[in-house]
Design a protein around this motif. Sequence first.
Motif, short mmCIF file in Angstrom:
data_model
loop_
_atom_site.label_atom_id
_atom_site.label_comp_id
_atom_site.label_asym_id
_atom_site.label_seq_id
_atom_site.Cartn_x
_atom_site.Cartn_y
_atom_site.Cartn_z
N ILE A 241 0.85 -1.20 0.00
CA ILE A 241 0.00 0.00 0.00
C ILE A 241 0.88 1.25 0.00
O ILE A 241 0.59 2.23 -0.69
CB ILE A 241 -0.97 -0.03 1.20
N ALA A 242 1.96 1.19 0.77
CA ALA A 242 2.87 2.35 0.82
C ALA A 242 3.43 2.65 -0.57
O ALA A 242 3.52 3.81 -0.99
CB ALA A 242 4.01 2.07 1.79
N GLU A 243 3.76 1.59 -1.30
CA GLU A 243 4.29 1.76 -2.66
C GLU A 243 3.24 2.40 -3.57
O GLU A 243 3.54 3.29 -4.37
CB GLU A 243 4.71 0.39 -3.20
N LYS A 244 2.00 1.95 -3.40
CA LYS A 244 0.91 2.50 -4.22
C LYS A 244 0.69 3.98 -3.88
O LYS A 244 0.51 4.81 -4.78
CB LYS A 244 -0.37 1.69 -3.96
N ILE A 245 0.72 4.28 -2.60
CA ILE A 245 0.56 5.68 -2.18
C ILE A 245 1.65 6.53 -2.81
O ILE A 245 1.41 7.60 -3.36
CB ILE A 245 0.58 5.79 -0.63
N ASN A 246 2.85 6.01 -2.79
CA ASN A 246 3.99 6.74 -3.35
C ASN A 246 3.81 6.97 -4.86
O ASN A 246 4.09 8.05 -5.38
CB ASN A 246 5.27 5.96 -3.05
N LEU A 247 3.34 5.93 -5.53
CA LEU A 247 3.20 6.03 -6.99
C LEU A 247 2.04 6.91 -7.41
O LEU A 247 2.13 7.67 -8.38
CB LEU A 247 3.00 4.62 -7.59
N GLU A 248 0.94 6.81 -6.67
CA GLU A 248 -0.28 7.50 -7.10
C GLU A 248 -0.39 8.93 -6.58
O GLU A 248 -1.28 9.67 -7.00
CB GLU A 248 -1.52 6.72 -6.60
N PHE A 249 0.49 9.31 -5.66
CA PHE A 249 0.29 10.58 -4.95
C PHE A 249 0.15 11.79 -5.89
O PHE A 249 0.96 12.03 -6.77
CB PHE A 249 1.45 10.82 -3.98
N LYS A 250 -0.94 12.52 -5.65
CA LYS A 250 -1.18 13.79 -6.35
C LYS A 250 -1.77 14.76 -5.35
O LYS A 250 -2.46 14.35 -4.42
CB LYS A 250 -2.19 13.58 -7.48
N PHE A 251 -1.51 16.01 -5.58
CA PHE A 251 -2.13 17.01 -4.69
C PHE A 251 -2.67 18.17 -5.51
O PHE A 251 -2.30 18.35 -6.67
CB PHE A 251 -1.11 17.52 -3.65
N THR A 252 -3.57 18.90 -4.89
CA THR A 252 -4.09 20.10 -5.54
C THR A 252 -3.75 21.29 -4.64
O THR A 252 -3.27 21.09 -3.53
CB THR A 252 -5.62 20.02 -5.71
N THR A 253 -4.03 22.46 -5.12
CA THR A 253 -3.79 23.62 -4.25
C THR A 253 -5.11 24.34 -3.98
O THR A 253 -6.03 24.30 -4.79
CB THR A 253 -2.79 24.61 -4.86
N GLU A 254 -5.16 24.96 -2.85
CA GLU A 254 -6.38 25.66 -2.43
C GLU A 254 -5.93 27.00 -1.86
O GLU A 254 -4.94 27.07 -1.14
CB GLU A 254 -7.03 24.80 -1.35
N ILE A 255 -6.65 28.05 -2.24
CA ILE A 255 -6.27 29.36 -1.69
C ILE A 255 -7.25 29.73 -0.59
O ILE A 255 -8.46 29.79 -0.82
CB ILE A 255 -6.25 30.45 -2.78
N LYS A 256 -6.72 29.93 0.58
CA LYS A 256 -7.54 30.37 1.71
C LYS A 256 -6.88 31.59 2.32
O LYS A 256 -5.70 31.54 2.65
CB LYS A 256 -7.64 29.25 2.76
N ARG A 257 -7.64 32.63 2.47
CA ARG A 257 -7.11 33.90 2.98
C ARG A 257 -5.84 34.27 2.24
O ARG A 257 -4.81 34.58 2.84
CB ARG A 257 -6.86 33.81 4.49
N LYS A 258 -5.92 34.16 0.95
CA LYS A 258 -4.83 34.54 0.05
C LYS A 258 -3.56 33.71 0.27
O LYS A 258 -2.47 34.11 -0.13
CB LYS A 258 -4.52 36.04 0.18
N THR A 259 -3.68 32.59 0.96
CA THR A 259 -2.52 31.71 1.14
C THR A 259 -2.80 30.40 0.45
O THR A 259 -3.87 29.82 0.63
CB THR A 259 -2.27 31.47 2.64
N LYS A 260 -1.82 29.94 -0.29
CA LYS A 260 -2.00 28.67 -0.99
C LYS A 260 -1.62 27.51 -0.08
O LYS A 260 -0.60 27.56 0.60
CB LYS A 260 -1.11 28.63 -2.23
N LYS A 261 -2.49 26.53 -0.06
CA LYS A 261 -2.23 25.32 0.74
C LYS A 261 -2.31 24.11 -0.18
O LYS A 261 -3.08 24.10 -1.14
CB LYS A 261 -3.31 25.16 1.82
N GLU B 19 1.97 38.75 -11.42
CA GLU B 19 1.34 37.72 -12.24
C GLU B 19 -0.13 37.45 -11.95
O GLU B 19 -0.85 36.95 -12.79
CB GLU B 19 2.12 36.40 -12.08
N CYS B 20 -0.57 37.70 -10.72
CA CYS B 20 -1.97 37.39 -10.42
C CYS B 20 -2.58 38.59 -9.69
O CYS B 20 -1.96 39.64 -9.57
CB CYS B 20 -2.07 36.12 -9.58
N ASP B 21 -3.78 38.40 -9.20
CA ASP B 21 -4.48 39.53 -8.59
C ASP B 21 -4.15 39.74 -7.12
O ASP B 21 -4.78 40.54 -6.44
CB ASP B 21 -6.00 39.31 -8.74
N PHE B 22 -3.19 39.01 -6.63
CA PHE B 22 -2.86 39.12 -5.21
C PHE B 22 -2.34 40.53 -4.89
O PHE B 22 -1.44 41.04 -5.54
CB PHE B 22 -1.80 38.08 -4.83
N GLU B 23 -2.95 41.14 -3.89
CA GLU B 23 -2.53 42.47 -3.44
C GLU B 23 -2.41 42.44 -1.93
O GLU B 23 -3.30 41.94 -1.25
CB GLU B 23 -3.58 43.52 -3.79
#
Lengths: 243, 696
Positions: free
Chosen positions: B177-197, B444-448
């Motif tokens: 399972i650890a190997e599968k987690i390692n192979l499949e791992f993907k993440f997305t980003t989310e902006i909350k209070r102008k901070t990317k997580k 580059e973006c609308d961040f102020e």
Amino acid sequence: MTPFDTVFSMAGHSTVPVLALIHSGISTRYIIIFTEELQENMNHFESYLEQKEWGDEAPHVKCLTIGSIGDYETTYAQIKEIFDERSSLSVYSKGIFLQNGAKQLIISMLDMAPESPRIFLREPLTIHCSLKGNEFEKPVDLKVEEILRSRGLNLDDSGALVLQNEVRMKNMNIKLDERLRLEFTLTVQDKPSPEDIIVMTQLSEKFGRNGAQYNIVTRDRISKRTSRTAAAHINIFHQEEEE
Amino acid sequence: MTNSHLYCIFNANDPTPTAIAIRSLNFKTATVFVVNHKAFTDKQNSNLDRLKKWINGSAKPEGWPEGWWNPDWDWAEASPQVSMEYVDELTPEIFGNTTADHTFVDLKGGTKAMSIDLMDYANERLDNPQFIFSNPGESLLLSKGVVLPRDVLGLNEIVFLASGYVMNEEYVPEPRIAEKINLEFKFTTEIKRKTKKARFDGNFLKSIKRYVPQNQPARALMEQAFLEEFTSAMLSVSEEVSQSVAGVRFIDPSFQISKESAEFLLNLPYKKKKMVTKPKKKKIYDTSLELLKDSTPALHNHGYEASLELIRQHMHIMEIDALAILTSGELIGVECKYSSYQPDDVHRIRAICQRLSPRSIPVLVNSKLYSTNVYNVAELSFTELGNGIKMIRQLSSQAPQGPQETISLPVEQSPTLSAKPPQSNPVRRPKAHRWTKNLYKCPECDFESRLNKLNEHLRENPTHWSVHCGICQRALLNRGDLASHEISYGHPPSLPESGLINVQATTRIERPTPQIDDLKNKQGKGRNALHCLPLIEIAIVSASSTGGTFAMFKRAMSRLQISMEHMDEALTLLGEKLGFKINDKQNSHWIEWDSGVESEDDAEVEKYNIEEDHTNLNQMDSPLKGKRDETIRSLLELYKKSPRSFSEFAGELKKYGFPVKGLRKILVKKYSQIYNFEIVEGSNLYASGSQWIIWK
């Protein structure tokens, strides 16, 4: 006349033992061996040697680099090579300094030259060795500025320690204590900050955990959070305000 | 069959090296010298007691009622038969007689002087002793200069030897399972209070058969809990890791202390509330409280296993989210934080690790998009766990940076700027009026935000800033970054200091538009813009083709060391020549191309091509061809320095008296590869419809 032709020594995190050795006058040549982890220390040490004014009898000090402390097979072979190159010297004319460096490398050195005279550093700053059944001691006089310079640090005209980022530490007292150990004492009027701990940590990385005493003296109680970041070798003393 | 015997010194301040020596080379018997025991401190005596327990394979002391101690907390007994020899000092006589075929002497334990003495006396008394130095994961054969790789002790053994705690882990990653987690791992980003997580990708969670709740808060809780398992699994796949677990609780072997801990934890109101939700749970919970009140053996012989297990899960006095042991014997202690965290969380994991073992490395795994080291503790983004051990080593070897620096980074101050605030700008957006001079905008973006926040934003989004380290691509915002880069990331920044751009000057929202009497531009130092028209032309064409903003253009000028002082005149001159105007827009449409200027030439050329020039270039005789070739080459050389449109090129050639019919085809076929250019449709550059020669 000096008792030895050449003295071999490993370099460690602490600079005082090697400085004491080369200032002791027990040999005309010194070979100081640095592992690659201590490359920066070696650079500072070489710069220090270049600037050093010895007077009449300057010893010949050679700094050599070997591999990583983690790569024992390589370092062993390199130390062996260093010893083999000087195999023509008689056993008694080459001493081995056993006070500095990683134990596994010191013991390798000992294993390669089991008959060679052994040299130690004893407190207070005294080089001790035995040669052909005779033991002798040589007290050494070192100045604080000398020790700092060997690690690339300096004091300014007012005596303040100048860190490598040019920050001047006016509230840092540096001296040799009664046992002639290097001692850094940072006096903080308020609560010690994380930066104070960081400065002391960086100094201890430069001079070795056991290479000096690291003290912070504060009039105010240090916060738990800050004190947690201080390693065990950083002593924090609370000093009551005098009335 | 031969047998071997080990001699070693008990390491009074930490029994781990002695245990490692005993386990190192399959000895049949071993002698541990306990030197000057009379002078031992309480702590050293406790260390000796720990070594004895380790030899016997269990930390269990007297006083545990039957059935309460979990046998899984034990380990295998030490394989050699170990005897402890108490000696006042090391002498040649301590060795006595041995019937072993081979004798080994481990020199790891004790002081340097002790090891040297032991070596001398062994040489004196023993027949051909082999000197070894047992490190975690390897044994050095000192007389031969050879290293033998060895297994390290188990995680629970190391933890017990170093801290005295018994380890009770909740999750052990399954390798598949650890190997599968390692192979499949993907993440997305989310902006909350102008901070990317960073957030776990939903498809990734499904791919590893993880239930993903639809409800957002429930999903956040699930992901938070999953982070511990994820960390442990990702660490376990590293070759350097020999064992990795998650949800680790540390139990004091004293029954009284453990029982009191369980009583305290199980009586916490939130725990009580959680336990009484279902009748079955409640029964187990009530029984466990009863057992804690009266732990006499009669009560718990049979049928109380679930309640005893519940008690065991609450006997700990300290816990850690994930723990791993490296082949080098070092421990990695991890605190996981999926949401935001405070400096205290960093200090806590450091304190726990210090308590666990002197060879432990504290790590705080978090959901930021970058890793750092502010408090001398590696703060590792979970997105970088694929390369976790390397990152942890890199971060942990850094000198800590002052916490203030990361919150409010030092920014180069321009003396002129601070001396004179910028003039108000009528085209500013309404929001800028509220914030006045303290607002800065991401190029580059609308961040102020204010400058320190913008710095944070640019660090989290390095692609939004144009100056990067050529090695790791991290954004370089100021000289402080240059100075600390090597300490922070292990390599010097591959950027000359002159390549830096002033963040404060280039991102300020109140920046004046490029007017001729622009006060701000007058502060610039460098080359006169009017003397650098070809370079500015390249930058204009480049900005047009890539959609670059005015801020980017200014940064380019800064890099080219061209002053902004006469930039307006330069742009006006170039605009007249090339056919564009500068407006005051903040986005990539700050250059307005005037197609009329170009179209005149284009139309003329086209007309010439179609109506007047009937001479095909290919039909020219040889001497003319040679001259034309020479002219084209020299024009291309010129255009390489200063890019122009294809129509201009054709016009130039026409002035020299050469026909231009089929010119485009010939340029592409014969010269484009030699000179490394392409002719691009104008729509790719701007809306004028012209064609441009673009150098690759």
